[in-house]
Structure formats: structure tokens, C-alpha cells
Design a protein around this motif. Structure first.
Motif, mmCIF file in Angstrom:
data_model
loop_
_atom_site.group_PDB
_atom_site.id
_atom_site.type_symbol
_atom_site.label_atom_id
_atom_site.label_comp_id
_atom_site.label_asym_id
_atom_site.label_seq_id
_atom_site.Cartn_x
_atom_site.Cartn_y
_atom_site.Cartn_z
ATOM 1 N N GLN A 180 0.835 -1.194 0.000
ATOM 2 C CA GLN A 180 0.000 0.000 0.000
ATOM 3 C C GLN A 180 0.870 1.244 0.000
ATOM 4 O O GLN A 180 2.023 1.220 0.445
ATOM 5 N N LYS A 181 0.307 2.322 -0.495
ATOM 6 C CA LYS A 181 0.995 3.608 -0.460
ATOM 7 C C LYS A 181 1.318 3.958 0.986
ATOM 8 O O LYS A 181 0.491 3.815 1.879
ATOM 9 N N GLY A 182 2.556 4.403 1.219
ATOM 10 C CA GLY A 182 2.999 4.745 2.564
ATOM 11 C C GLY A 182 3.762 3.639 3.253
ATOM 12 O O GLY A 182 4.409 3.892 4.282
ATOM 13 N N ASP A 183 3.731 2.417 2.706
ATOM 14 C CA ASP A 183 4.476 1.317 3.313
ATOM 15 C C ASP A 183 5.984 1.556 3.202
ATOM 16 O O ASP A 183 6.482 1.987 2.162
ATOM 17 N N LYS A 184 6.694 1.242 4.267
ATOM 18 C CA LYS A 184 8.152 1.248 4.236
ATOM 19 C C LYS A 184 8.593 -0.156 3.849
ATOM 20 O O LYS A 184 8.292 -1.125 4.545
ATOM 21 N N VAL A 185 9.294 -0.283 2.730
ATOM 22 C CA VAL A 185 9.573 -1.609 2.176
ATOM 23 C C VAL A 185 11.057 -1.791 1.856
ATOM 24 O O VAL A 185 11.798 -0.822 1.679
ATOM 25 N N THR A 186 11.455 -3.058 1.768
ATOM 26 C CA THR A 186 12.789 -3.434 1.299
ATOM 27 C C THR A 186 12.617 -4.497 0.228
ATOM 28 O O THR A 186 11.917 -5.490 0.445
ATOM 29 N N ALA A 187 13.244 -4.277 -0.929
ATOM 30 C CA ALA A 187 13.129 -5.207 -2.049
ATOM 31 C C ALA A 187 14.447 -5.944 -2.254
ATOM 32 O O ALA A 187 15.531 -5.366 -2.093
ATOM 33 N N TYR A 188 14.361 -7.208 -2.626
ATOM 34 C CA TYR A 188 15.534 -8.048 -2.877
ATOM 35 C C TYR A 188 15.456 -8.588 -4.298
ATOM 36 O O TYR A 188 14.481 -9.246 -4.667
ATOM 37 N N THR A 189 16.512 -8.306 -5.094
ATOM 38 C CA THR A 189 16.576 -8.733 -6.489
ATOM 39 C C THR A 189 17.899 -9.440 -6.736
ATOM 40 O O THR A 189 18.940 -9.018 -6.230
#
Length: 312
Positions: free
Chosen positions: A99-108
């Protein structure tokens, strides 16, 4: 239509994002100064298997059977391209929706093909939503002893550990060795490596080469990046690149129709017409931001974002 042939050096500077300035150091008389080079020699550098990118979701856009999440981390802007195969959890291991506003970390995967455009766009295998709940996450390759690549974490898998696979096939603790794993845990020892009884482990089924082994995909990706850096136009704010050169580099067959081209590989087929934003994808219609155009004799150019689709 505003069209500009962009000088390659300008795009290179944009992609690199600035000039690196060497750090300086000082010491009192009699104190030894350890340079960065000496530190590098003393500390072996481990190349990460995954690229880790964090940010807060600022906007969401649906297009081309994927969802584009634009994130900000200070002055840095990144875009995460999410499809049905992307694993999305919070830091406790619970499946969630972004959702908008989420603090996220992505792994690629570090050796995964990626278009060098701005802002950078990633097709992550895993996205973690940070919450206030207790829980840590690691995404890495674990060896036969269940130790990760930089020797910072060892898994002590117990009966309470939930074990799953990305493809939903049945797996057990003995299947975790020498695999790429998504690991959720709450406590660790203070040893080196730290040891943890993970609460959940998910086997990532995608097959990739170990670091240092160049795959055909990596080689093709390098060639594509070179084409993008040296042969492109800016049209109404969109980067336009040569269709045939890049598509064939990615292993697609390109057949001219006189007014455009049919681009195909296996069961995939795209029908592209110059001057039209709509293009065919198998039996469906999709749309370009800017219509393909013959910007140089015998060379059709399309928005660079089209090749994100071909590289997925």
C-alpha cells in the motif's frame, strides 16, 4: 512532438548519478593511518547474491500486467515492478498487500538483467514490508552448513520452523542446503556467525549462476545496456531505443511488416505499428506512452520500457 537526439555522455552521467570524491583522513603525529586500499586488502569483499533496495511507497500504477511502485529513500527514487511471482511479506513472515505509505525493502538477484534507465527499475523476487512487530529478514544463498555468503548468519532449523518453497512444492530441512532462501527469524546468538532458529524459511526456486559465472542472459544484458547508452532519442520525455537491435539481442525474432514489426519468441508475439500507441500482445492490446516511430532511416524506435516486458 518534441524529439531530441541525446548525447551519450549526458545519459551516462545521468545513470551514474554523479562524481565520486575520494575520502580524506588525518592522524595525530605517531599514529598510523590505514588507507581505504589497505582496508580492502585486509578485509575480503563478498559480492552479494541479492541487491537490497529500501524506500517508502509514494505512488502506485498498474500497467502491462504488472504494478509499478515508486519509492523514495531520502533523495533516491526507485521503481519496483511487481507481478504475480513476487513474494510479498511483512518482517514477521505474514503475507501482505503493498500500500501507499508502506516502508519496504526489495531483494533482487544481483545478476538479473536490468534496464539502466532513470529512475532505476527493479523486478524484485521478494519485497518485505517493515512493521513495528519484532522480526528480522535475510534473503541470501546458504551453503551446505546453512551459513550465508558473508558468514554472518547460520540457520539452526528445528521442528517449529515453517519450511516452504516459492513454487509450493513440498520441501524439508534437508532441502535447504545450497539454496537461495528467504529467512524470517527473531533471535540470534552473539557468535560469529550469529546463529538463529528461524521461524520460517522459503526456498526461492529460480535458478541462477553463482557469482563470477557469466550467463548468456548477463552477456545479452550488457550488450543491451551498451545499445541504450549510445543509440536513443528523447521524445516527449520518453526514452526511445531501436526495436530490432535490442529485441534480437534478447533472442527475439523480428519480422518487418512494412509499417512496423512482429516481435516473437516461443509463445510470445508482439505486433508493433509505427505511429500507433496500441500494440498487439498475443491476442490482447497494450499501449505505449509514446508511439513507435522511424526516427532514423530503416530503424524503428520504441519506448525503452517495452524491453522491461521482454526481459521479464
Amino acid at each position: 512532438m518534441k524529439m531530441t537526439k541525446v548525447v551519450p555522455f549526458a545519459m551516462t552521467a545521468l545513470l551514474l548519478g554523479g562524481v565520486a570524491i575520494a575520502p580524506t583522513a588525518s592522524a595525530n603525529e605517531g599514529e598510523a593511518v590505514v588507507t581505504n586500499a589497505q582496508q580492502d586488502e585486509q578485509t575480503p569483499q563478498v559480492q552479494p547474491v541479492f541487491i537490497k533496495v529500501a524506500g517508502t511507497i509514494e505512488s502506485v500504477e498498474e500497467r502491462n500486467n504488472a504494478t509499478y511502485y515508486t519509492t523514495k529513500d531520502g533523495e533516491n527514487t526507485n521503481v519496483f515492478v511487481v507481478n504475480k511471482d513476487t513474494l510479498i511479506f511483512d518482517n514477521t513472515g505474514k503475507e501482505v498487500k503493498l500500500q501507499k505509505g508502506d516502508k519496504v525493502t526489495a531483494y533482487t538477484y544481483a545478476n538479473k538483467p536490468m534496464l539502466m534507465i532513470y529512475p532505476p527499475q527493479y523486478n524484485p523476487e521478494v519485497i518485505i514490508v517493515e512493521t513495528k512487530e519484532m522480526g528480522s529478514v535475510t534473503v541470501d544463498f546458504f551453503n551446505k552448513d546453512l551459513v550465508n555468503t558473508d558468514n554472518s548468519l547460520k540457520l539452526n532449523v528445528g521442528k517449529e520452523t515453517v519450511i516452504q518453497s516459492q513454487s509450493a512444492k513440498e520441501v524439508s530441512a534437508k532441502d535447504l542446503a545450497e539454496q537461495h532462501l528467504l529467512v524470517f527469524y527473531t533471535i540470534t546468538t552473539r557468535s560469529i556467525p550469529a546463529q538463529t532458529p528461524p521461524t520460517k524459511v522459503i526456498v526461492l526456486d529460480a535458478t541462477v549462476k553463482e557469482h563470477g559465472e557469466e550467463t548468456e542472459e548477463a552477456s545479452a544484458n550488457a550488450a543491451v545496456q551498451e545499445i541504450i547508452k549510445t543509440d536513443f532519442y528523447e521524445v516527449d520525455g520518453t526514452t526511445m531505443v531501436p526495436l530490432r537491435l535490442i529485441a534480437e539481442e534478447l533472442g527475439f525474432k523480428v519480422e518487418s511488416t512494412g509499417t512496423g514489426a512482429i516481435v516473437s519468441k516461443g509463445a510470445l508475439s508482439y505486433t508493433i505499428t509505427r505511429g500507433e500507441k496500441a500494440y498487439g500482445y498475443n491476442k490482447a492490446l497494450r499501449y505505449f506512452e509514446v508511439a513507435p516511430a522511424l526516427l532514423e532511416p530503416t530503424k524503428t524506435y520504441v519506448p525503452v520500457e517495452f524491453f522491461e516486458e521482454l526481459m521479464q
